[in-house]
Design an enzyme around this catalytic site. Structure first.
Site, PDB file in Angstrom:
ATOM      1  N   SER A   1       0.826  -1.211   0.000  1.00  0.00           N
ATOM      2  CA  SER A   1       0.000   0.000   0.000  1.00  0.00           C
ATOM      3  C   SER A   1       0.861   1.262   0.000  1.00  0.00           C
ATOM      4  CB  SER A   1      -0.945  -0.005   1.201  1.00  0.00           C
ATOM      5  OG  SER A   1      -0.213  -0.057   2.401  1.00  0.00           O
TER       6      SER A   1
ATOM      7  N   HIS B   1      10.753   0.653   3.987  1.00  0.00           N
ATOM      8  CA  HIS B   1       9.879   1.245   5.010  1.00  0.00           C
ATOM      9  C   HIS B   1       9.660   0.225   6.110  1.00  0.00           C
ATOM     10  CE1 HIS B   1       6.751   3.299   7.102  1.00  0.00           C
ATOM     11  NE2 HIS B   1       5.804   2.465   6.731  1.00  0.00           N
TER      12      HIS B   1
ATOM     13  N   HIS C   1       8.332  -0.159  10.599  1.00  0.00           N
ATOM     14  CA  HIS C   1       7.836   0.455  11.835  1.00  0.00           C
ATOM     15  C   HIS C   1       8.759   0.060  12.986  1.00  0.00           C
ATOM     16  CE1 HIS C   1       3.577   1.784  10.659  1.00  0.00           C
ATOM     17  NE2 HIS C   1       4.155   1.401   9.551  1.00  0.00           N
TER      18      HIS C   1
ATOM     19  N   ASP D   1      29.155   7.943  10.591  1.00  0.00           N
ATOM     20  CA  ASP D   1      29.740   7.009   9.624  1.00  0.00           C
ATOM     21  C   ASP D   1      28.804   6.744   8.451  1.00  0.00           C
ATOM     22  OD1 ASP D   1      32.265   6.489  10.737  1.00  0.00           O
ATOM     23  OD2 ASP D   1      31.522   4.883  12.011  1.00  0.00           O
TER      24      ASP D   1
ATOM     25  N   HIS E   1       4.474   8.676  11.994  1.00  0.00           N
ATOM     26  CA  HIS E   1       4.418   7.418  11.256  1.00  0.00           C
ATOM     27  C   HIS E   1       5.665   6.569  11.490  1.00  0.00           C
ATOM     28  CE1 HIS E   1       3.062   5.492   7.189  1.00  0.00           C
ATOM     29  NE2 HIS E   1       3.704   4.631   7.931  1.00  0.00           N
TER      30      HIS E   1
ATOM     31  N   TYR F   1      38.188   3.559   4.484  1.00  0.00           N
ATOM     32  CA  TYR F   1      37.692   2.464   5.325  1.00  0.00           C
ATOM     33  C   TYR F   1      37.480   1.234   4.448  1.00  0.00           C
ATOM     34  CZ  TYR F   1      34.655  -0.090   8.572  1.00  0.00           C
ATOM     35  OH  TYR F   1      34.099  -1.037   9.392  1.00  0.00           O
TER      36      TYR F   1
END
Lengths: 231, 231, 231, 231
Positions: free
Chosen positions: B74, B94, B96, B119, B170, B228
């Site tokens: 969605s 994405h 949560h 970093d 969110h 690095y």
């Protein structure tokens, strides 16, 4: 060359993810052969899953690579400074373990608030001063070692009794008689950082243990009168 | 169609539960083929345990489904906006994840308080403004993308140097050169959110690192002078 | 000698790392045979991975080793005092579990703030006074036991209804009818320490449960009118 | 009798330790057959490791045991009240999950502070009033149900849109269309309790989401206009 030490340093490096002290490649362990004046260190940016004893890099106390096909840890110059300044230590660990980092970022010592810390560290775990712009722009990793050593001088700390430091804005370095001992100290440091964070939220005042309790706990495990364990 | 990219996006999706960043189906990863102008994304509401490379949905940069039997995530319209606005990114995530969400819900940036953040992210992790009622009632998921892009414009942030954002009320979106890099950034974001939360409780003042230290750490890992790893 | 009790004490010791209550060797469990007046305790400083039932040490109620090739836990004199003072207990546990230690280091009781604590502990979990310099310099581990016993006398607590104490600046001791029960109490103590820490951050005022709720929950699980479980 | 429902309730009970929501026996799940007016519930005080579908107890809506050799959960009267008062629910869960308990012990609602909560719960998660002495001394577990139902009446909450409650001084109850859905809600509750605890520490003011965002997120997953997932 130094095959046994490579095995030992490899094993100590593998203890870091097992003890949940590192994510990705954010940590390194080294170990020194004092007679030969050479130390063995993890290569830079290599996943722990891909690490082997053979991948370890051999470096001398001037910071020059003596053996190894890979670049050593970018923190190698810090290890060089510490091995030169602290002649009794045999292993060094650097991590970004989150509770230790929380104190390093806050720029405050971990006060010795209970016997858990006192059993291993003889007092507050010190945080260094912040590096200056000149130190950061110069030989940064070497200056990181220098600021640790300066902290121990200024505060008259004995690196054999205080095997940990928090580099301001950065994170912890620990050391010990062997690479494994340095990892042990890294685990204890993270645990006491967690405990004492919560203690400070419960009671921000007067949480430091009395000197007699600090002496009792540190000295029953360390030094001539130790009576803990099977010694 | 895009079989290799589907495998890559599938593997990156499976990294989310392995890294403890998602519960149930609360997360998605996509990856783009810039030449073809098509991206591959997780289907909506499918358990990770039931996911397969074949279940991935192919979408074009107008947000139309090109291939796939299942509904795409969605959040697909948000991904469309980000791929169009940030031309160099190759993957988007994405989640949560709880520490990141704590800052998003609080509506505050994650200040760059140490080298762990420096970093990977070139400065504070920004939180967007809240969406307006009109934006929420309209094309909500598209407007979520728009508010991210607007935040980067208003604050003159370079998405190639700041691979993360917190959508107010969110949670986090992260991105990178590849789907795996975007997951890497999601893991780092969650870790620095946790560290810096605790730092702020220990010391709410002046915890941001000096600019020189930020430059040093970000640039020793990224850009022309990086030293690095094994580059 | 006491083979069955050794097995039981061994098993209870192994529950500590399984329940995530100890790091390294930071914990010990003992169990007593009241008829013989002998108790069995973990040897000092031995890794849990190396522990066997045969390694357990048998000690009498004067604190003398009756059987065993290894040194008993350095906390043995504390166990001796508790077995002598609390005649109904059958097992004792000591750990450095971090949430319990946070309260011990802060020097504050864990207030009984909900039914989770009330189901197992009949009131606030007490913290002892700090040991004096004389007590620390003297027979320290024995005095640790004495200060626990004194706390229970001063506060008129029944060790059969309050199976836990926090030694100030140090950490928790718990006990129960059996070694396993003592471990159960150590797990509950750590869980309620965690819960109540967070409760205190959310709401520092008036979080103690009413006496009637404490009575209800403690007594529906313990004593003559108990109706929980399959009794 | 009700073999399929017993399997379902057994499986839902086993989800609790898998999701790290319970220690020992501190939790229970039930599920109802509305046509028969009978529900199936976990026996009291039985370890999850020893649980089998056959051990489940069948109870009617007057709270009488209809089948089963073991005592049902001591919380059975609470389940009876909820099934009678909330006619659409098909499963109920009770746990002592620590973040949820922290809010219950603090006696404060979990404010709806982000989309994670809004996706599942239509508003703040309510905490009940404290039970009176008379309620505690009387039919305590039944009164626990009554105080939940009264909270929903007083605050005009719809149990089909708010599948969770915090019993003051105690802990969470959740419910849903099925036993599995009730467990799902228990997991989400614990996760949002954790997130929002940290949000409140970062920013105690104005963290509640706007009504439009709450409507958008709850309704895109629930009700006639839902467009999340593969529906």
């Amino acid at each position: 060359m130094l095959e046994q030490l490579k095995e030992e340093v490899y094993a100590a490096n593998m203890e870091l993810p097992a003890a949940d002290l590192v994510k990705f490649t954010w940590g390194n362990v080294s170990g020194i052969d004092r007679e030969k004046g050479l130390f063995v260190i993890k290569p830079s940016g290599v996943d722990y899953a891909d690490l082997t004893p053979d991948a370890m890099v051999v470096v001398n106390l001037q910071g020059e690579i003596v053996e190894g096909e890979l670049n050593p840890s970018s923190d190698t110059p810090t290890h060089v400074v510490l091995y030169n300044a602290f002649p009794d230590i045999g292993g060094i660990v650097h991590t970004h373990a989150p509770w230790s980092v929380a104190f390093a970022q806050a720029g405050i010592d971990i006060p010795v608030s209970g016997t858990t810390q006192a059993d291993t560290f003889y007092g507050d775990i010190p945080v260094t001063k912040q590096l200056t712009t000149a130190e950061i722009d110069g030989a940064y990793e070497e200056e990181t070692g220098n600021v640790i050593v300066q902290t121990f001088k200024d505060r008259q700390l004995d690196p054999n009794q205080m095997g940990a430091v928090l580099v301001n804005d950065h994170g912890p370095f620990t050391w010990g008689k062997t690479p494994h001992d340095a990892v042990y100290n890294a685990v204890v440091l993270e645990e006491v950082a967690k405990m004492t964070y919560h203690t400070l939220q419960l009671n921000p005042h007067n949480i430091r243990v009395p000197q007699h309790l600090l002496d009792k706990h540190f000295l029953r495990k360390h030094g001539a009168g130790a009576y803990y364990g099977q010694k």
